[in-house]
Design a protein around this motif. Structure first.
Motif, PDB file in Angstrom:
ATOM      1  N   VAL A 178      31.290  41.129  83.873  1.00 36.14           N
ATOM      2  CA  VAL A 178      30.854  42.426  83.358  1.00 36.14           C
ATOM      3  C   VAL A 178      31.851  42.885  82.304  1.00 36.14           C
ATOM      4  N   VAL A 179      31.330  43.385  81.173  1.00 36.17           N
ATOM      5  CA  VAL A 179      32.183  43.813  80.072  1.00 36.17           C
ATOM      6  C   VAL A 179      31.841  45.245  79.672  1.00 36.17           C
ATOM      7  N   ASP A 180      32.878  46.035  79.404  1.00 34.66           N
ATOM      8  CA  ASP A 180      32.695  47.377  78.841  1.00 34.66           C
ATOM      9  C   ASP A 180      33.386  47.397  77.486  1.00 34.66           C
ATOM     10  N   ILE A 181      32.619  47.609  76.427  1.00 30.85           N
ATOM     11  CA  ILE A 181      33.174  47.543  75.072  1.00 30.85           C
ATOM     12  C   ILE A 181      33.722  48.886  74.582  1.00 30.85           C
ATOM     13  N   PHE A 182      33.472  49.962  75.338  1.00 31.70           N
ATOM     14  CA  PHE A 182      34.080  51.268  75.051  1.00 31.70           C
ATOM     15  C   PHE A 182      34.682  51.765  76.358  1.00 31.70           C
TER      16      PHE A 182
ATOM     17  N   THR B 174      37.541  44.814  79.902  1.00 26.97           N
ATOM     18  CA  THR B 174      37.355  46.126  79.294  1.00 26.97           C
ATOM     19  C   THR B 174      38.154  46.208  78.008  1.00 26.97           C
ATOM     20  N   PHE B 175      37.513  46.749  76.971  1.00 25.13           N
ATOM     21  CA  PHE B 175      38.151  46.911  75.672  1.00 25.13           C
ATOM     22  C   PHE B 175      38.187  48.386  75.302  1.00 25.13           C
ATOM     23  N   GLU B 176      39.335  48.845  74.852  1.00 23.20           N
ATOM     24  CA  GLU B 176      39.501  50.246  74.448  1.00 23.20           C
ATOM     25  C   GLU B 176      40.537  50.314  73.338  1.00 23.20           C
ATOM     26  N   ALA B 177      40.251  51.114  72.312  1.00 24.68           N
ATOM     27  CA  ALA B 177      41.108  51.148  71.129  1.00 24.68           C
ATOM     28  C   ALA B 177      42.365  51.997  71.307  1.00 24.68           C
ATOM     29  N   LEU B 178      42.315  53.012  72.158  1.00 21.60           N
ATOM     30  CA  LEU B 178      43.439  53.952  72.272  1.00 21.60           C
ATOM     31  C   LEU B 178      44.366  53.575  73.427  1.00 21.60           C
ATOM     32  N   PRO B 179      45.622  53.262  73.140  1.00 25.37           N
ATOM     33  CA  PRO B 179      46.567  52.848  74.190  1.00 25.37           C
ATOM     34  C   PRO B 179      46.736  53.877  75.297  1.00 25.37           C
ATOM     35  N   GLU B 180      46.698  55.161  74.953  1.00 23.43           N
ATOM     36  CA  GLU B 180      46.892  56.204  75.959  1.00 23.43           C
ATOM     37  C   GLU B 180      45.766  56.198  76.989  1.00 23.43           C
ATOM     38  N   TYR B 181      44.544  55.994  76.528  1.00 19.89           N
ATOM     39  CA  TYR B 181      43.420  55.923  77.461  1.00 19.89           C
ATOM     40  C   TYR B 181      43.520  54.691  78.355  1.00 19.89           C
ATOM     41  N   VAL B 182      43.919  53.576  77.761  1.00 16.28           N
ATOM     42  CA  VAL B 182      44.074  52.348  78.535  1.00 16.28           C
ATOM     43  C   VAL B 182      45.157  52.520  79.595  1.00 16.28           C
ATOM     44  N   ALA B 183      46.282  53.079  79.205  1.00  9.95           N
ATOM     45  CA  ALA B 183      47.384  53.255  80.149  1.00  9.95           C
ATOM     46  C   ALA B 183      46.981  54.149  81.311  1.00  9.95           C
TER      47      ALA B 183
ATOM     48  N   HIS C  95      40.545  40.624  89.604  1.00 10.59           N
ATOM     49  CA  HIS C  95      39.252  40.228  89.040  1.00 10.59           C
ATOM     50  C   HIS C  95      39.112  40.478  87.539  1.00 10.59           C
ATOM     51  N   GLY C  96      39.962  41.289  86.945  1.00  6.65           N
ATOM     52  CA  GLY C  96      39.690  41.646  85.562  1.00  6.65           C
ATOM     53  C   GLY C  96      40.903  41.976  84.722  1.00  6.65           C
ATOM     54  N   GLU C  97      40.619  42.242  83.453  1.00  7.98           N
ATOM     55  CA  GLU C  97      41.666  42.509  82.460  1.00  7.98           C
ATOM     56  C   GLU C  97      41.201  43.586  81.487  1.00  7.98           C
ATOM     57  N   THR C  98      42.157  44.386  81.034  1.00  9.17           N
ATOM     58  CA  THR C  98      41.884  45.418  80.032  1.00  9.17           C
ATOM     59  C   THR C  98      42.704  45.134  78.786  1.00  9.17           C
ATOM     60  N   PHE C  99      42.048  45.229  77.627  1.00 12.06           N
ATOM     61  CA  PHE C  99      42.709  44.942  76.357  1.00 12.06           C
ATOM     62  C   PHE C  99      42.655  46.151  75.436  1.00 12.06           C
ATOM     63  N   ILE C 100      43.694  46.303  74.650  1.00 13.77           N
ATOM     64  CA  ILE C 100      43.760  47.361  73.644  1.00 13.77           C
ATOM     65  C   ILE C 100      43.374  46.773  72.297  1.00 13.77           C
ATOM     66  N   GLY C 101      42.390  47.386  71.636  1.00 15.66           N
ATOM     67  CA  GLY C 101      41.993  46.908  70.319  1.00 15.66           C
ATOM     68  C   GLY C 101      40.544  47.201  70.016  1.00 15.66           C
ATOM     69  N   ASP C 102      40.100  46.733  68.873  1.00 13.43           N
ATOM     70  CA  ASP C 102      38.711  46.892  68.451  1.00 13.43           C
ATOM     71  C   ASP C 102      37.850  45.903  69.233  1.00 13.43           C
ATOM     72  N   SER C 103      36.880  46.410  69.965  1.00 17.87           N
ATOM     73  CA  SER C 103      36.085  45.534  70.828  1.00 17.87           C
ATOM     74  C   SER C 103      35.256  44.539  70.035  1.00 17.87           C
ATOM     75  N   ARG C 104      35.004  44.808  68.759  1.00 19.48           N
ATOM     76  CA  ARG C 104      34.281  43.825  67.950  1.00 19.48           C
ATOM     77  C   ARG C 104      35.097  42.551  67.800  1.00 19.48           C
ATOM     78  N   ASP C 105      36.404  42.717  67.606  1.00 15.14           N
ATOM     79  CA  ASP C 105      37.281  41.548  67.495  1.00 15.14           C
ATOM     80  C   ASP C 105      37.498  40.887  68.846  1.00 15.14           C
ATOM     81  N   LEU C 106      37.730  41.705  69.869  1.00 18.83           N
ATOM     82  CA  LEU C 106      38.023  41.182  71.200  1.00 18.83           C
ATOM     83  C   LEU C 106      36.816  40.468  71.800  1.00 18.83           C
ATOM     84  N   LEU C 107      35.630  41.054  71.624  1.00 13.24           N
ATOM     85  CA  LEU C 107      34.423  40.441  72.162  1.00 13.24           C
ATOM     86  C   LEU C 107      34.048  39.183  71.387  1.00 13.24           C
TER      87      LEU C 107
END
Length: 333
Positions: free
Chosen positions: A257-261, A280-289, A15-27
């Motif tokens: 549904v989107v989570d920008i942090f 879901t957008f998150e800037a830190l790769p370790e948190y995403v992983a 159902h969903g995807e998680t991206f690494i990066g600045d959510s301002r750019d991704l959104l």
């Protein structure tokens, strides 16, 4: 659902995807008017620096409004933006910061949001803090309530309270069984006539805007995965029941549904379980992983957990359904 044409997700599920990066750019790359709900808990404007990043109070409101402006563009007309803000004290003094209230006012006055309703999340398990004022000097009580603002793009956001009804009290159950025995309808001093409908079984009670949820997660696949890989869990996770309440009340199956942090991606986990599409957008790769552990099935081996984590940190895009299929195959073989 890819936010950027050339950027694959760090991981994805059914159902969903998680991206690494600045959510301002991704959104910003998401189509305007395409999001049903943004549910998030941003880093708070705390005086004590946290490892997941936070800004000084004076900078915080401007910083947050930069994200909120893009959220307003991406929401559907009946969409909602729900934000969890923790309280804070002014630097060096036992007086409360107003940063979360300044955000509230400016969101409405400058960006055109509407305050659909204010909620307060009471965490009875929260430790006494701040230490200086509560534990040492004992001149303040512990801060156990977060403000949760429910913003909407228009005055009429999609909402259905019947999806989040609370269990009836024992007294209410007895009243429903035999209304005439426990309750006699009469006119209130205000002139409001409740009538006999008060004893009708509506499937549950209307919940209040004070939400009591302890934040005491101590087990589960997420923390187990963090322990397996040898890392700490995200230090500011919110309990699944908090986003679950708003996802159920404000969206339908198939909504986005989107989570920008994103943090540990509790919002994505809840959305997946409720049949909502999610980003879901998150800037830190370790948190995403590490957040990928929330979507791995029970029985996932430590080797698979480490493999998923290392692939995401190294920049690969991981299909978590592959690991789910592997786990199901091992259980049947």
């Amino acid at each position: 659902m890819l936010p950027k044409k050339n950027q694959p997700p760090a991981y994805f599920t059914r159902h969903g995807e998680t991206f690494i990066g600045d959510s301002r750019d991704l959104l910003a790359a998401q189509p305007d008017g395409s999001v049903n709900l943004v549910m998030t808990s941003p880093p708070f404007a705390l005086q004590r620096q946290k490892e997941y990043g936070n800004l000084a109070e004076r900078e915080y409101v401007d910083w947050f409004l930069g994200f909120a402006k893009i959220v307003h563009q991406k929401l559907r007309d009946d969409g909602s933006f729900v934000v969890d803000f923790g309280g804070a004290y002014m630097k060096g003094t036992p007086t409360r910061s107003l940063y979360n209230f300044r955000v509230l006012i400016r969101m409405i006055d400058e960006l055109g949001f509407h305050l659909a309703e204010e909620f307060y999340w009471f965490n009875p398990s929260k430790l006494p803090s701040p230490i200086e004022w509560v534990n040492k000097r004992k001149i303040r009580v512990k801060d156990s309530v977060n403000t949760v603002w429910w913003f909407s793009k228009t005055e009429w956001p999609k909402a259905d309270v019947t999806k989040v009804l609370a269990p009836y009290s024992e007294r209410m159950k007895k009243l429903i069984e035999d209304p005439e025995k426990f309750y006699t309808p009469k006119m209130r001093p205000s002139g409001h006539d409740i009538g006999k409908s008060f004893g009708k079984d509506n499937g549950g009670a209307i919940p209040p805007n004070l939400i009591q949820i302890p934040n005491t997660e101590s087990n589960g696949l997420y923390l187990a995965g963090c322990k397996t890989v040898g890392i700490k869990g995200h230090p500011a996770r919110f309990p699944a029941k908090l986003p679950e309440f708003f996802v159920k009340m404000l969206t339908d199956p198939g909504d986005l549904v989107v989570d920008i942090f994103g943090g540990s991606n509790t919002t994505g986990q809840v959305s997946e379980a409720e049949g909502r599409r999610w980003l879901t957008f998150e800037a830190l790769p370790e948190y995403v992983a590490a957040s990928s552990f929330r979507f791995l099935p029970k029985g996932t081996t430590p080797e698979s957990m480490k493999d998923v984590y290392n692939q995401i940190v190294s920049g690969k895009s991981v299909d978590l359904e592959h690991y789910r299929a592997q786990a199901e195959l091992s259980l049947t073989s």
